[in-house]
Design a protein around this motif. Structure first.
Motif, PDB file in Angstrom:
ATOM      1  N   HIS A 166      53.245  43.682  35.294  1.00  9.81           N
ATOM      2  CA  HIS A 166      53.051  45.106  34.977  1.00  9.81           C
ATOM      3  C   HIS A 166      51.922  45.655  35.855  1.00  9.81           C
ATOM      4  N   PRO A 167      52.240  46.034  37.092  1.00  7.37           N
ATOM      5  CA  PRO A 167      51.192  46.445  38.045  1.00  7.37           C
ATOM      6  C   PRO A 167      50.408  47.682  37.621  1.00  7.37           C
ATOM      7  N   THR A 168      50.911  48.428  36.640  1.00  2.07           N
ATOM      8  CA  THR A 168      50.201  49.621  36.155  1.00  2.07           C
ATOM      9  C   THR A 168      49.338  49.324  34.929  1.00  2.07           C
ATOM     10  N   LEU A 169      49.216  48.055  34.564  1.00  2.00           N
ATOM     11  CA  LEU A 169      48.453  47.684  33.370  1.00  2.00           C
ATOM     12  C   LEU A 169      47.015  48.182  33.437  1.00  2.00           C
ATOM     13  N   LEU A 170      46.384  47.981  34.561  1.00  2.07           N
ATOM     14  CA  LEU A 170      44.980  48.357  34.732  1.00  2.07           C
ATOM     15  C   LEU A 170      44.905  49.767  35.304  1.00  2.07           C
ATOM     16  N   SER A 171      44.159  50.630  34.641  1.00  2.87           N
ATOM     17  CA  SER A 171      43.997  51.986  35.153  1.00  2.87           C
ATOM     18  C   SER A 171      43.311  51.954  36.512  1.00  2.87           C
ATOM     19  N   ALA A 172      43.821  52.729  37.454  1.00  5.34           N
ATOM     20  CA  ALA A 172      43.281  52.715  38.815  1.00  5.34           C
ATOM     21  C   ALA A 172      41.783  53.010  38.806  1.00  5.34           C
ATOM     22  N   HIS A 173      41.031  52.142  39.455  1.00  8.65           N
ATOM     23  CA  HIS A 173      39.576  52.218  39.595  1.00  8.65           C
ATOM     24  C   HIS A 173      38.818  51.825  38.336  1.00  8.65           C
ATOM     25  N   SER A 174      39.538  51.205  37.384  1.00  7.06           N
ATOM     26  CA  SER A 174      38.838  50.676  36.225  1.00  7.06           C
ATOM     27  C   SER A 174      37.899  49.552  36.648  1.00  7.06           C
ATOM     28  N   PRO A 175      36.701  49.493  36.088  1.00  6.74           N
ATOM     29  CA  PRO A 175      35.848  48.318  36.304  1.00  6.74           C
ATOM     30  C   PRO A 175      36.484  47.089  35.663  1.00  6.74           C
ATOM     31  N   GLY A 176      35.971  45.917  36.012  1.00  5.63           N
ATOM     32  CA  GLY A 176      36.441  44.678  35.411  1.00  5.63           C
ATOM     33  C   GLY A 176      35.635  44.323  34.179  1.00  5.63           C
ATOM     34  N   GLY A 177      36.115  43.311  33.475  1.00 10.41           N
ATOM     35  CA  GLY A 177      35.413  42.836  32.282  1.00 10.41           C
ATOM     36  C   GLY A 177      36.343  41.994  31.439  1.00 10.41           C
ATOM     37  N   GLU A 178      35.806  41.359  30.409  1.00  7.78           N
ATOM     38  CA  GLU A 178      36.649  40.546  29.539  1.00  7.78           C
ATOM     39  C   GLU A 178      36.019  40.445  28.165  1.00  7.78           C
ATOM     40  N   GLY A 179      36.865  40.065  27.192  1.00  6.77           N
ATOM     41  CA  GLY A 179      36.378  39.897  25.835  1.00  6.77           C
ATOM     42  C   GLY A 179      37.505  39.928  24.829  1.00  6.77           C
ATOM     43  N   CYS A 180      37.138  39.855  23.563  1.00  9.56           N
ATOM     44  CA  CYS A 180      38.064  40.010  22.442  1.00  9.56           C
ATOM     45  C   CYS A 180      37.414  40.919  21.420  1.00  9.56           C
TER      46      CYS A 180
ATOM     47  N   GLU B 261      29.808  56.451  39.208  1.00 10.60           N
ATOM     48  CA  GLU B 261      30.426  56.502  37.883  1.00 10.60           C
ATOM     49  C   GLU B 261      30.887  55.139  37.371  1.00 10.60           C
ATOM     50  N   VAL B 262      30.789  54.124  38.202  1.00 16.98           N
ATOM     51  CA  VAL B 262      31.293  52.807  37.821  1.00 16.98           C
ATOM     52  C   VAL B 262      30.370  52.165  36.783  1.00 16.98           C
ATOM     53  N   LYS B 263      30.951  51.811  35.633  1.00 16.65           N
ATOM     54  CA  LYS B 263      30.219  51.123  34.563  1.00 16.65           C
ATOM     55  C   LYS B 263      30.838  49.740  34.407  1.00 16.65           C
ATOM     56  N   HIS B 264      30.241  48.753  35.011  1.00 14.11           N
ATOM     57  CA  HIS B 264      30.797  47.406  34.997  1.00 14.11           C
ATOM     58  C   HIS B 264      30.892  46.890  33.564  1.00 14.11           C
ATOM     59  N   GLY B 265      32.039  46.302  33.254  1.00 16.00           N
ATOM     60  CA  GLY B 265      32.261  45.773  31.913  1.00 16.00           C
ATOM     61  C   GLY B 265      33.012  46.709  30.996  1.00 16.00           C
ATOM     62  N   LYS B 266      33.223  47.960  31.411  1.00 19.10           N
ATOM     63  CA  LYS B 266      33.984  48.922  30.610  1.00 19.10           C
ATOM     64  C   LYS B 266      35.375  49.049  31.238  1.00 19.10           C
ATOM     65  N   VAL B 267      36.390  48.554  30.560  1.00 16.01           N
ATOM     66  CA  VAL B 267      37.732  48.412  31.119  1.00 16.01           C
ATOM     67  C   VAL B 267      38.678  49.435  30.498  1.00 16.01           C
ATOM     68  N   VAL B 268      39.580  49.963  31.322  1.00 19.74           N
ATOM     69  CA  VAL B 268      40.633  50.864  30.839  1.00 19.74           C
ATOM     70  C   VAL B 268      41.982  50.260  31.195  1.00 19.74           C
TER      71      VAL B 268
ATOM     72  N   LYS C 241      41.176  40.479  29.944  1.00 16.33           N
ATOM     73  CA  LYS C 241      40.416  40.002  31.097  1.00 16.33           C
ATOM     74  C   LYS C 241      40.854  40.812  32.304  1.00 16.33           C
ATOM     75  N   ALA C 242      39.916  41.354  33.035  1.00 15.65           N
ATOM     76  CA  ALA C 242      40.234  42.131  34.241  1.00 15.65           C
ATOM     77  C   ALA C 242      39.218  41.810  35.321  1.00 15.65           C
ATOM     78  N   SER C 243      39.737  41.510  36.502  1.00 19.06           N
ATOM     79  CA  SER C 243      38.882  41.235  37.652  1.00 19.06           C
ATOM     80  C   SER C 243      39.246  42.211  38.770  1.00 19.06           C
ATOM     81  N   VAL C 244      38.257  42.897  39.319  1.00 19.85           N
ATOM     82  CA  VAL C 244      38.493  43.893  40.372  1.00 19.85           C
ATOM     83  C   VAL C 244      37.439  43.731  41.460  1.00 19.85           C
TER      84      VAL C 244
END
Length: 545
Positions: A106-120, A176-183, A211-214
């Motif tokens: 699903h290549p559209t899963l991550l919103s374009a220019h979203s920072p990376g991050g992970e958690g539950c 505007e990039v806030k690392h750890g805040k994922v969309v 989990k998102a890595s960018v």
């Protein structure tokens, strides 16, 4: 509609069709759709380089220009460079998995220019003001990113195909990039299932792990130009959007390539001044004035074309510029569409449409907008609606090789008409008469006042001081969140506020709201019209118009 050298145009259609190999267009769509072409990504750079190589192999000139990240022209800003590396999302209740997604499928899963991050974290539903570890919302993604206190924002959109993962973009600047805040994005169907479960049982624990890595970078944005000389007519297509992005807009980019391919093989002198350009939408287009060195006389914008209409549910539209602008692009495109697409005969042998196509009033949202703010005669070929628009299901199998070829023929035939003053004049006269009748019928059906087509552009001059359309991002930042959210819910407000009103105002046309309502066949209630008028006056005060 007055007869416009029909025999001659049909002869030109046949000549053009011989030079447009249908399989080549699909090859280009497949190639572009294999890349994630988000504006600012290296995937876009690689796709454009491959397109450049294909142009050169076909004997066409091709040059790639770079636009810097975090640059600005007028109201348009280029985003930071950004590449998605990987992303995963799992939604469960206890041991039961309700949804599992990854970036590969699903290549559209991550919103374009979203920072990376992970958690539950535990899911909460947000309508406007809320916070939590994981927030589910249909707020505008950029608005949610700035205002919602969460580690993960899950976005859904009822206006996209309900089973698909929608495409959204934050298009962040470096500051505007806030690392750890994922969309991330999820299908509407899944979102409504989650919401209904939580409404029935508010204490239900829905666990979300992600989990998102960018990678952020500064590789720049590519603009691909294929010109043989002074650009009299320019055919433009935006080449950006995430994978697969076939209809939007590998299709327009492929049709543009086919037009260039056919042109070089035909060696038609009257098409020698046709220039072909592929851009990141808006963000690259606003730099074309300096890249090209001079503005073209005419612009044909190809955005979402050539689909299998029985699959996408689309109608091909010739989108007019504002009626107060003099121009012949729309008339040339419509006459060309009739010449290329009316291939089915009635009982009496009269040519009839082989696909759905029509006229559309001016609508903003693509690269013709930039040229209109510069005062260049511009129109668009566009298919709408599109069933899988801005989702991960916008795949190459929705594209028709025949209609992709037909679009290239229409674009080149329109260029041929525009470069023949006599033919252009006859086509324009016939089209204006046809357009008047079209509006009379539409206005009668809808019960609205028919716009006047005569005299609107008598004293037209090029707009002064407009470098770009107004962006909705600018409205958000200057007029505030509440105004932005009001405006985005009113149909037609975007076209009016970002292009139509600024251009009309720069030309001294003070009644442009009434003109837009009649011309666009807009059905605003009193409250909506008052809201738009108020917002426009606030915008004028901020900008100083």
């Amino acid at each position: 509609m007055e007869k416009v050298s029909c025999t001659n145009l049909r002869e030109q259609v046949l000549k053009l069709q011989k030079e447009v190999p249908r399989t080549l267009g699909v090859d280009v769509v497949n190639m572009l759709s294999s890349y994630s072409r988000v504006t600012g990504s290296t995937g876009l750079l690689r796709a454009v380089e491959e397109l450049k190589e294909a142009l050169e192999n076909a004997g066409l000139p091709a040059k790639v220009y770079k636009v810097e990240n975090n640059a600005r022209r007028g109201f348009i800003e280029t985003p930071s460079g950004w590449d998605p590396v990987e992303a995963e999302l799992v939604i469960r209740i206890g041991e039961k998995v309700l949804g599992r997604f990854n970036l590969l499928e699903h290549p559209t899963l991550l919103s374009a220019h979203s920072p990376g991050g992970e958690g539950c974290g535990r899911l909460v539903v947000c309508e406007r003001e809320c916070s939590g570890e994981v927030v589910l919302t249909d707020l505008n993604p950029y608005d949610a990113y700035l205002t919602v206190d969460a580690k993960l924002i899950l976005h859904y959109d009822k206006n996209r195909f309900h089973e698909a993962v929608p495409y959204t973009g934050l298009f962040l600047k470096a500051s505007e990039v806030k690392h750890g805040k994922v969309v991330m994005n999820i299908p509407y169907r899944l979102a409504t299932d989650l919401i209904s479960r939580l409404l029935v049982n508010p204490s239900l624990e829905v666990e979300v792990c992600w989990k998102a890595s960018v990678k952020f970078h500064s590789a720049g944005l590519p603009v691909l130009v294929s010109c043989g000389g002074r650009p009299t007519t320019l055919i433009v297509s935006h080449v950006c959007h995430p994978k697969p992005g076939a209809h939007d807009n590998a299709s327009g980019s492929a049709a543009n390539f086919l037009a260039a391919f056919a042109k070089v093989n035909m060696r038609e002198p009257s098409l020698g001044s046709v220039c072909h350009v592929w851009v990141p939408e808006y963000a690259g287009t606003v730099f074309l004035k300096e890249i090209l060195g001079e503005l073209p006389e005419h612009v044909v914008n190809l955005d979402m074309v050539g689909s299998k209409q029985n699959v996408t549910g689309s109608v091909l539209s010739v989108v007019n510029p504002p009626l107060f602008m003099p121009g012949r692009v729309a008339s040339a495109m419509y006459v060309s569409a009739r010449s290329a697409l009316d291939t089915v005969e009635s009982f009496e042998g009269v040519p009839q449409p082989s696909v759905r196509y029509d006229i559309a009033p001016y609508s903003a949202g693509s690269d013709h907008d930039v040229f209109i703010t510069w005062g260049v005669d511009s129109g668009m070929l566009n298919e709408w609606p599109s069933k899988y628009y801005h989702t991960d299901m916008d795949t190459p199998d929705t594209i028709s090789p025949v209609q992709l070829s037909n679009t290239a023929v229409i674009a080149l035939l329109a260029s041929y008409i525009l470069n023949d003053p006599g033919l252009s004049e006859r086509a324009n006269k016939a089209y204006r008469e046809y357009l008047a009748g079209w509006y009379s019928v539409k206005s009668a059906v809808m019960g609205v006042e028919t716009p006047s087509l005569g005299g609107l552009n008598v004293e037209y001059r090029r707009p002064a001081g407009l470098e770009s359309p107004v962006s909705m991002r600018f409205i958000y930042k200057t007029l505030g969140r509440d105004t932005f959210n009001k405006v985005r819910k009113i149909k037609g407000a975007y076209s009016y506020l970002t292009v139509y009103a600024p251009v009309a105002e720069s030309l001294g046309l003070k009644d442009h709201l009434d003109r837009f309502v009649r011309e666009g066949l807009v059905e605003w209630g009193k409250e909506e019209a008052e809201t738009i008028s108020k917002v426009w006056n606030e915008l004028k005060a901020v900008v100083g118009w």
